[in-house]
Design a protein around this motif. Sequence first.
Motif, PDB file in Angstrom:
ATOM      1  N   SER A   1       0.914  -1.226   0.033  1.00  0.00           N
ATOM      2  CA  SER A   1      -0.120   0.164  -0.059  1.00  0.00           C
ATOM      3  C   SER A   1       0.963   1.144   0.080  1.00  0.00           C
ATOM      4  O   SER A   1       1.591   1.408   0.922  1.00  0.00           O
ATOM      5  CB  SER A   1      -0.716   0.004   1.159  1.00  0.00           C
ATOM      6  OG  SER A   1      -1.570   1.296   1.351  1.00  0.00           O
ATOM      7  N   GLY A   2       0.800   1.874  -1.088  1.00  0.00           N
ATOM      8  CA  GLY A   2       1.425   3.273  -1.139  1.00  0.00           C
ATOM      9  C   GLY A   2       0.764   4.446  -0.561  1.00  0.00           C
ATOM     10  O   GLY A   2      -0.569   4.508  -0.558  1.00  0.00           O
ATOM     11  N   THR A   3       1.376   5.626  -0.466  1.00  0.00           N
ATOM     12  CA  THR A   3       0.862   6.835   0.226  1.00  0.00           C
ATOM     13  C   THR A   3       1.254   8.033  -1.080  1.00  0.00           C
ATOM     14  O   THR A   3       2.439   8.198  -1.039  1.00  0.00           O
ATOM     15  CB  THR A   3       1.195   7.162   1.346  1.00  0.00           C
ATOM     16  OG1 THR A   3       0.879   6.228   2.351  1.00  0.00           O
ATOM     17  CG2 THR A   3       0.627   8.464   2.016  1.00  0.00           C
ATOM     18  N   ILE A   4       0.172   8.538  -1.459  1.00  0.00           N
ATOM     19  CA  ILE A   4       0.675   9.815  -2.197  1.00  0.00           C
ATOM     20  C   ILE A   4       0.188  11.068  -1.151  1.00  0.00           C
ATOM     21  O   ILE A   4      -0.961  10.699  -0.392  1.00  0.00           O
ATOM     22  CB  ILE A   4      -0.183  10.032  -3.627  1.00  0.00           C
ATOM     23  CG1 ILE A   4      -1.770   9.573  -3.336  1.00  0.00           C
ATOM     24  CG2 ILE A   4       0.458   8.697  -4.612  1.00  0.00           C
ATOM     25  CD1 ILE A   4      -2.550   9.796  -4.814  1.00  0.00           C
ATOM     26  N   VAL A   5       0.706  11.982  -1.232  1.00  0.00           N
ATOM     27  CA  VAL A   5       0.686  12.859  -0.058  1.00  0.00           C
ATOM     28  C   VAL A   5      -0.232  14.301  -0.801  1.00  0.00           C
ATOM     29  O   VAL A   5      -0.439  15.049   0.170  1.00  0.00           O
ATOM     30  CB  VAL A   5       1.858  13.402   0.384  1.00  0.00           C
ATOM     31  CG1 VAL A   5       2.599  12.159   1.089  1.00  0.00           C
ATOM     32  CG2 VAL A   5       2.968  14.035  -0.769  1.00  0.00           C
ATOM     33  N   ASP A   6      -0.532  14.611  -2.054  1.00  0.00           N
ATOM     34  CA  ASP A   6      -1.284  15.627  -2.325  1.00  0.00           C
ATOM     35  C   ASP A   6      -1.934  15.426  -3.721  1.00  0.00           C
ATOM     36  O   ASP A   6      -1.541  14.266  -4.366  1.00  0.00           O
ATOM     37  CB  ASP A   6      -0.314  16.811  -2.525  1.00  0.00           C
ATOM     38  CG  ASP A   6       0.628  16.817  -3.192  1.00  0.00           C
ATOM     39  OD1 ASP A   6       0.722  16.381  -4.325  1.00  0.00           O
ATOM     40  OD2 ASP A   6       1.689  17.474  -2.918  1.00  0.00           O
ATOM     41  N   MET A   7      -2.222  16.317  -4.040  1.00  0.00           N
ATOM     42  CA  MET A   7      -3.140  16.145  -5.563  1.00  0.00           C
ATOM     43  C   MET A   7      -2.325  16.096  -6.464  1.00  0.00           C
ATOM     44  O   MET A   7      -2.978  15.841  -7.920  1.00  0.00           O
ATOM     45  CB  MET A   7      -4.214  17.230  -5.785  1.00  0.00           C
ATOM     46  CG  MET A   7      -5.386  17.178  -4.665  1.00  0.00           C
ATOM     47  SD  MET A   7      -6.392  15.591  -4.639  1.00  0.00           S
ATOM     48  CE  MET A   7      -6.962  15.745  -6.243  1.00  0.00           C
ATOM     49  N   SER A   8      -1.002  16.246  -6.500  1.00  0.00           N
ATOM     50  CA  SER A   8       0.051  15.880  -7.616  1.00  0.00           C
ATOM     51  C   SER A   8       0.134  14.460  -8.052  1.00  0.00           C
ATOM     52  O   SER A   8       0.362  13.982  -9.232  1.00  0.00           O
ATOM     53  CB  SER A   8       1.154  16.618  -7.102  1.00  0.00           C
ATOM     54  OG  SER A   8       1.922  15.782  -6.264  1.00  0.00           O
ATOM     55  N   GLY A   9      -0.399  13.523  -7.200  1.00  0.00           N
ATOM     56  CA  GLY A   9      -0.577  12.317  -7.211  1.00  0.00           C
ATOM     57  C   GLY A   9       0.917  11.596  -7.041  1.00  0.00           C
ATOM     58  O   GLY A   9       1.028  10.460  -7.508  1.00  0.00           O
TER      59      GLY A   9
ATOM     60  N   ASN B   1      -3.460   4.054   0.267  1.00  0.00           N
ATOM     61  CA  ASN B   1      -4.053   4.476   1.271  1.00  0.00           C
ATOM     62  C   ASN B   1      -5.020   5.718   1.086  1.00  0.00           C
ATOM     63  O   ASN B   1      -4.764   6.453   0.069  1.00  0.00           O
ATOM     64  CB  ASN B   1      -3.328   4.357   2.566  1.00  0.00           C
ATOM     65  CG  ASN B   1      -2.277   5.499   2.506  1.00  0.00           C
ATOM     66  OD1 ASN B   1      -2.757   6.600   2.146  1.00  0.00           O
ATOM     67  ND2 ASN B   1      -1.238   5.472   3.594  1.00  0.00           N
ATOM     68  N   CYS B   2      -5.906   5.903   2.137  1.00  0.00           N
ATOM     69  CA  CYS B   2      -6.802   7.188   1.838  1.00  0.00           C
ATOM     70  C   CYS B   2      -6.278   8.293   2.402  1.00  0.00           C
ATOM     71  O   CYS B   2      -6.807   9.173   3.124  1.00  0.00           O
ATOM     72  CB  CYS B   2      -7.870   6.727   2.616  1.00  0.00           C
ATOM     73  SG  CYS B   2      -7.875   6.352   4.420  1.00  0.00           S
ATOM     74  N   ALA B   3      -5.106   8.811   2.226  1.00  0.00           N
ATOM     75  CA  ALA B   3      -4.539   9.954   2.760  1.00  0.00           C
ATOM     76  C   ALA B   3      -5.184  11.061   2.177  1.00  0.00           C
ATOM     77  O   ALA B   3      -5.438  11.952   2.844  1.00  0.00           O
ATOM     78  CB  ALA B   3      -2.958   9.972   2.420  1.00  0.00           C
ATOM     79  N   LEU B   4      -5.676  11.201   0.963  1.00  0.00           N
ATOM     80  CA  LEU B   4      -6.438  12.271   0.619  1.00  0.00           C
ATOM     81  C   LEU B   4      -7.968  12.284   0.598  1.00  0.00           C
ATOM     82  O   LEU B   4      -8.645  13.130   0.370  1.00  0.00           O
ATOM     83  CB  LEU B   4      -6.087  12.603  -1.014  1.00  0.00           C
ATOM     84  CG  LEU B   4      -4.691  12.626  -1.444  1.00  0.00           C
ATOM     85  CD1 LEU B   4      -4.601  12.769  -2.972  1.00  0.00           C
ATOM     86  CD2 LEU B   4      -4.141  13.635  -0.346  1.00  0.00           C
TER      87      LEU B   4
END
Length: 134
Positions: free
Chosen positions: A81-89, A115-118
């Motif tokens: 499961s990766g994590t993207i941190v903002d809307m840049s993806g 994961n559901c970071a956003l």
Amino acid sequence: AMGPTNRTASISPSVEDASIRNVTFEELREAYYEQAEALLEGGCDILFVETIFDTLNAKAALFAVDELFEKLGRRVPVIISGTIVDMSGRTLSGQTTEAFYTSVRHAKPFAIGLNCALGADQMRPFLARLSKVA
């Protein structure tokens, strides 16, 4: 589940010195190996490498898991499961969703996700991009 950690192998914790790291690949590999070994000894039948915001951390975890599988002479399914941190993806270490998958696909995960970071609605386009390459 294995992880998450607040340490990052590829990003400096210091804005004054980009070369500083607060953890090494080897330290991460050892910690992930210990986690995976304990989980399997405890009867776990799947390993979940989660909340990966730095792909080098994921590589340390997957390397440790592969070493353990080799030692034990058996494998169990692995989920990432990766994590993207903002809307840049992008992950915190700057990879796009597609690049993250490309970096970990050698592990032949049973499943891969984000994961559901956003929040669910904002994650939809990134999950769609991931599903096209995975």
